[in-house]
Design a protein around this motif. Structure first.
Motif, mmCIF file in Angstrom:
data_model
loop_
_atom_site.group_PDB
_atom_site.id
_atom_site.type_symbol
_atom_site.label_atom_id
_atom_site.label_comp_id
_atom_site.label_asym_id
_atom_site.label_seq_id
_atom_site.Cartn_x
_atom_site.Cartn_y
_atom_site.Cartn_z
ATOM 1 N N GLU A 32 13.986 7.585 -5.286
ATOM 2 C CA GLU A 32 15.046 7.003 -6.124
ATOM 3 C C GLU A 32 14.943 5.498 -6.273
ATOM 4 O O GLU A 32 15.397 4.945 -7.265
ATOM 5 N N TRP A 33 14.364 4.830 -5.299
ATOM 6 C CA TRP A 33 14.332 3.363 -5.325
ATOM 7 C C TRP A 33 13.178 2.798 -6.159
ATOM 8 O O TRP A 33 13.049 1.590 -6.301
ATOM 9 N N GLY A 65 13.358 -5.526 -7.670
ATOM 10 C CA GLY A 65 13.100 -6.269 -8.901
ATOM 11 C C GLY A 65 11.619 -6.520 -9.159
ATOM 12 O O GLY A 65 11.236 -6.865 -10.274
ATOM 13 N N ASP A 66 10.781 -6.348 -8.158
ATOM 14 C CA ASP A 66 9.335 -6.560 -8.337
ATOM 15 C C ASP A 66 8.748 -5.490 -9.251
ATOM 16 O O ASP A 66 9.155 -4.331 -9.206
ATOM 17 N N VAL A 67 7.797 -5.906 -10.074
ATOM 18 C CA VAL A 67 7.089 -4.979 -10.962
ATOM 19 C C VAL A 67 5.638 -4.900 -10.500
ATOM 20 O O VAL A 67 4.946 -5.915 -10.449
ATOM 21 N N ASP A 109 0.827 -1.215 0.000
ATOM 22 C CA ASP A 109 0.000 0.000 0.000
ATOM 23 C C ASP A 109 0.857 1.259 0.000
ATOM 24 O O ASP A 109 0.542 2.236 -0.675
ATOM 25 N N ASN A 110 1.977 1.245 0.721
ATOM 26 C CA ASN A 110 2.867 2.407 0.741
ATOM 27 C C ASN A 110 3.554 2.598 -0.607
ATOM 28 O O ASN A 110 3.706 3.721 -1.075
ATOM 29 N N VAL A 111 3.949 1.496 -1.242
ATOM 30 C CA VAL A 111 4.628 1.580 -2.546
ATOM 31 C C VAL A 111 3.671 2.147 -3.601
ATOM 32 O O VAL A 111 4.060 2.989 -4.409
ATOM 33 N N ILE A 160 10.555 -1.793 -8.623
ATOM 34 C CA ILE A 160 11.358 -1.534 -7.427
ATOM 35 C C ILE A 160 12.814 -1.763 -7.823
ATOM 36 O O ILE A 160 13.211 -2.890 -8.097
ATOM 37 N N LEU A 161 13.581 -0.681 -7.897
ATOM 38 C CA LEU A 161 14.973 -0.775 -8.338
ATOM 39 C C LEU A 161 15.878 -1.359 -7.253
ATOM 40 O O LEU A 161 16.778 -2.139 -7.547
ATOM 41 N N LYS A 162 15.625 -0.950 -6.017
ATOM 42 C CA LYS A 162 16.413 -1.461 -4.890
ATOM 43 C C LYS A 162 15.581 -1.313 -3.623
ATOM 44 O O LYS A 162 14.564 -0.630 -3.625
#
Length: 195
Positions: free
Chosen positions: A158-159, A131-133, A90-92, A171-173
């Protein structure tokens, strides 16, 4: 399930949070009350815990369980805890700009509008990893809210990288403490639960 129905502006003011951190661009017209007594150490710790709980929209049991889980990981308990809070689905969704507030993001996830790596994701507390999309379901792309997002300019941390045309983010990192721009003093929460 218990829901927090208290007025957001009133609660934010009581906890000393700027409404912008909650995703609301309003100002309260109420005059601040004069606080006559100095807060005790316990009062400061309790206020910090309530502030973070309110910001992320969690109930006490969920909040405490997440803290216990984060404190078992190697490293600083407070930092691990904030990273765990930021990594919730939910935050993402909120950080990607798909929702105006965390409450709205939580509702959208509950209604099943999102996929993680092509699989249905309708649990707000799901932890996302590097790595998650996260993408909007094909069926949900016709909703007016998502149509409007394609024309908007969204700033993300940035992440996270976002593609507004495809309505998906990656999610890049894993987020770090420096990526969390909220006014939180996590050591007070650690001390509160260490009593």
């Amino acid at each position: 399930m218990a829901r927090n129905r208290e007025p957001v502006l009133k609660r934010a003011k009581a906890l000393g949070i700027e409404p912008q951190y909650m995703g609301i661009n309003k100002k309260s017209k109420r005059q601040p009350k004069q606080i006559r007594r100095k807060k005790s150490e316990y009062g400061i710790q309790l206020t910090e815990k309530q502030k973070v709980k309110f910001m992320y929209g969690l109930q006490e049991k969920q909040f405490r369980n997440l803290f216990v889980k984060a404190s078992k990981k190697p490293g600083e308990a407070g930092t691990n805890f904030l990273i765990a809070l930021e990594s919730r689905l939910d935050n993402v969704v909120f950080r990607m700009g798909f929702a105006a507030t965390r409450r709205e993001a939580r509702q959208m996830v509950n209604h099943g509008h999102f996929l993680i790596n092509g699989k249905k994701a309708n649990i707000p507390s799901m932890e996302v990893k590097a790595g998650d999309v996260i993408s909007v379901k094909e069926k949900s792309k016709s909703i007016q809210k998502f149509k409007e997002l394609k024309e908007m300019v969204i700033t993300t941390p940035e992440w996270i990288s976002i593609d507004t045309e495809k309505l998906e983010g990656r999610i890049l990192k894993a987020p770090t403490r420096e990526d969390i721009d909220l006014p939180i003093e996590e050591h007070n929460i650690v001390e509160f639960y260490s009593r």
